[in-house]
Design an enzyme around this catalytic site. Structure first.
Site, mmCIF file in Angstrom:
data_model
loop_
_atom_site.group_PDB
_atom_site.id
_atom_site.type_symbol
_atom_site.label_atom_id
_atom_site.label_comp_id
_atom_site.label_asym_id
_atom_site.label_seq_id
_atom_site.Cartn_x
_atom_site.Cartn_y
_atom_site.Cartn_z
ATOM 1 N N LYS A 38 32.220 -25.512 7.866
ATOM 2 C CA LYS A 38 32.877 -26.285 8.914
ATOM 3 C C LYS A 38 31.851 -27.020 9.763
ATOM 4 O O LYS A 38 30.778 -26.502 10.056
ATOM 5 C CB LYS A 38 33.711 -25.351 9.801
ATOM 6 N N HIS A 82 30.644 -18.219 10.816
ATOM 7 C CA HIS A 82 31.348 -18.276 12.096
ATOM 8 C C HIS A 82 30.405 -18.769 13.189
ATOM 9 O O HIS A 82 29.281 -18.278 13.305
ATOM 10 C CB HIS A 82 31.860 -16.883 12.486
ATOM 11 N N ARG A 141 35.107 -19.745 2.020
ATOM 12 C CA ARG A 141 36.412 -20.363 2.253
ATOM 13 C C ARG A 141 36.800 -21.115 0.982
ATOM 14 O O ARG A 141 35.939 -21.583 0.237
ATOM 15 C CB ARG A 141 36.359 -21.334 3.427
#
Length: 315
Positions: free
Chosen positions: A176, A287, A152
Site C-alpha cells: 500500500k 502495516h 495481500r
C-alpha cells in the site's frame, strides 16, 4: 465545475499521481459515483454545493440503507481524501469533510485457521499438483506463498517475476502507498514456486501466445512480466485467487470470511503464536501502524484461552 467532473479529476490524480492501490481507487470510484448520484438527485450538481451538509446527508442516506459501520467508515475516509484534494487544488476554500467523524465499528477478530487446517489445505494442493497440470502447480504455489509470506491478494497478483529471489528465498513486494518491503518465504513455498516456474508458468504463457495475447502475459509490453498467470496465460486476477481460496476454505470447519485475507490472518497469528516479535510481524505485513498488527495479539490470546479450557483439567 460540476461534482462529477471534480470526482473524475480526483480519481485520475490518486491513480496516476499518488500511486494509490487498485483496490483503493476502485473503492473511491464506487463511493464518489454514489455521492454524485445523491447530489444530482438533490439538485446539487455544482461543486460549490458539495459542502458538509451534503456529505452528512449522503452518509445518513447510506446509513438508512443499512450499510455496515465499516463501510460507512470507508465512505468517510473517501470524503476526507476528496475534500483534502479539493482544498489543495483551490477548488473550495476549505476541506468540507474535515468535521466528519467515522462511526465506531464493532471489533471483530479475524478468522484464523488451526494448524491442522492449513496443513490439510496445503497437502491437498500438493497432491493435486502431483499430476503436473500447470494450473495445479500454480495454485499450490499461490496457497503456499500466501501462507508463507502473508501477502495481500493484490500484492500477490501484481508481484513481478523479478520480485522473487529464488536463491535468497525472499519476495520484494510493492504494498500500500507504493511502499516496497522484503518478505521471506519458507522451504515448502520455495519448492512449490520452483515446481511452478519449472513446469507451470511457461505452459500458461504459451496459452497466451497461442491466443495472440503476449501482452497479457507480460511479454513485450514494456512492463515487468507477472509471476503468476491466469488459466489463459494472461494476468492472474484477484477474483481467481478468491475463488481458489474459497474452494479450499469451504472444505474446512468454521464460519467467517473465505477469502485470501484469511491466510494472511492465519500466517500473522501463527507467527505470534510461535514467538515472533510484534514489530517483526508488523514489518512483514507491511502495516504502517503497530495498532493494525496488535489485533493478532488478541487472536493469539483468545486461542491460548480456548486451548487452556480444552486441555486443563480444572479450567
Amino acid at each position: 465545475m460540476r461534482i462529477d467532473q471534480a470526482t473524475t479529476r480526483f480519481l485520475a490524480a490518486v491513480e496516476h499521481e499518488y500511486g494509490y492501490s487498485e483496490h483503493t481507487v476502485r473503492a473511491y470510484r464506487r463511493d464518489l459515483a454514489d455521492l454524485a448520484d445523491y447530489a444530482e438527485a438533490a439538485g446539487a450538481t455544482e461543486l460549490a454545493a458539495c459542502d458538509l451538509e451534503l456529505m452528512r446527508g449522503w452518509l445518513w442516506d447510506r446509513q438508512q440503507r443499512g450499510l455496515a459501520a465499516t463501510t460507512l467508515a470507508r465512505n468517510v475516509a473517501t470524503l476526507k481524501s476528496f475534500g483534502a484534494w479539493l482544498e489543495r487544488g483551490g477548488h473550495v476554500p476549505g476541506n468540507p469533510a474535515s468535521r466528519l467523524r467515522s462511526p465506531k465499528a464493532p471489533r471483530e477478530l479475524p478468522r484464523v485457521l488451526a494448524d491442522e487446517q492449513i496443513t490439510r489445505i496445503l497437502d491437498r494442493a500438493e497432491r493435486r499438483a502431483a499430476d503436473g497440470d500447470p494450473a495445479h502447480l500454480r495454485d499450490r504455489a499461490i496457497l503456499e506463498l500466501l501462507y508463507a509470506s502473508a501477502l495481500r491478494v493484490s500484492e500477490l497478483c501484481t508481484l513481478p517475476l523479478s520480485g522473487l529471489d529464488r536463491r535468497e528465498r525472499i519476495v520484494r513486494v510493492l504494498g500500500k502507498g507504493g511502499k516496497e518491503r522484503v518478505v521471506p518465504l519458507g522451504a515448502p513455498a520455495a519448492r512449490a514456486l520452483e515446481d511452478y516456474l519449472a513446469a507451470g508458468r511457461q505452459a500458461l504463457a504459451e496459452r497466451a501466445a497461442e491466443r495472440g495475447a503476449e501482452r497479457a502475459a507480460g511479454a513485450g509490453s514494456g512492463s515487468e512480466p507477472p509471476l503468476f498467470l491466469g488459466n489463459r496465460g494472461g494476468k492472474l486476477t484477484t477474483n481467481a485467487v478468491y475463488r481458489l481460496v474459497a474452494r479450499e476454505l469451504e472444505q474446512e470447519p468454521g464460519g467467517g470470511p473465505r477469502g485470501p485475507h484469511t491466510l494472511r490472518h492465519t500466517a500473522a497469528t501463527h507467527l505470534l503464536d510461535g514467538g515472533a516479535d510484534l514489530r517483526v510481524v508488523q514489518e512483514m505485513l507491511g502495516h504502517s501502524s503497530l495498532a493494525s498488527t496488535q489485533v493478532y495479539t488478541h487472536v493469539s490470546t483468545e486461542r491460548l484461552a480456548e486451548r487452556y479450557r480444552q486441555a486443563h483439567p480444572r479450567a
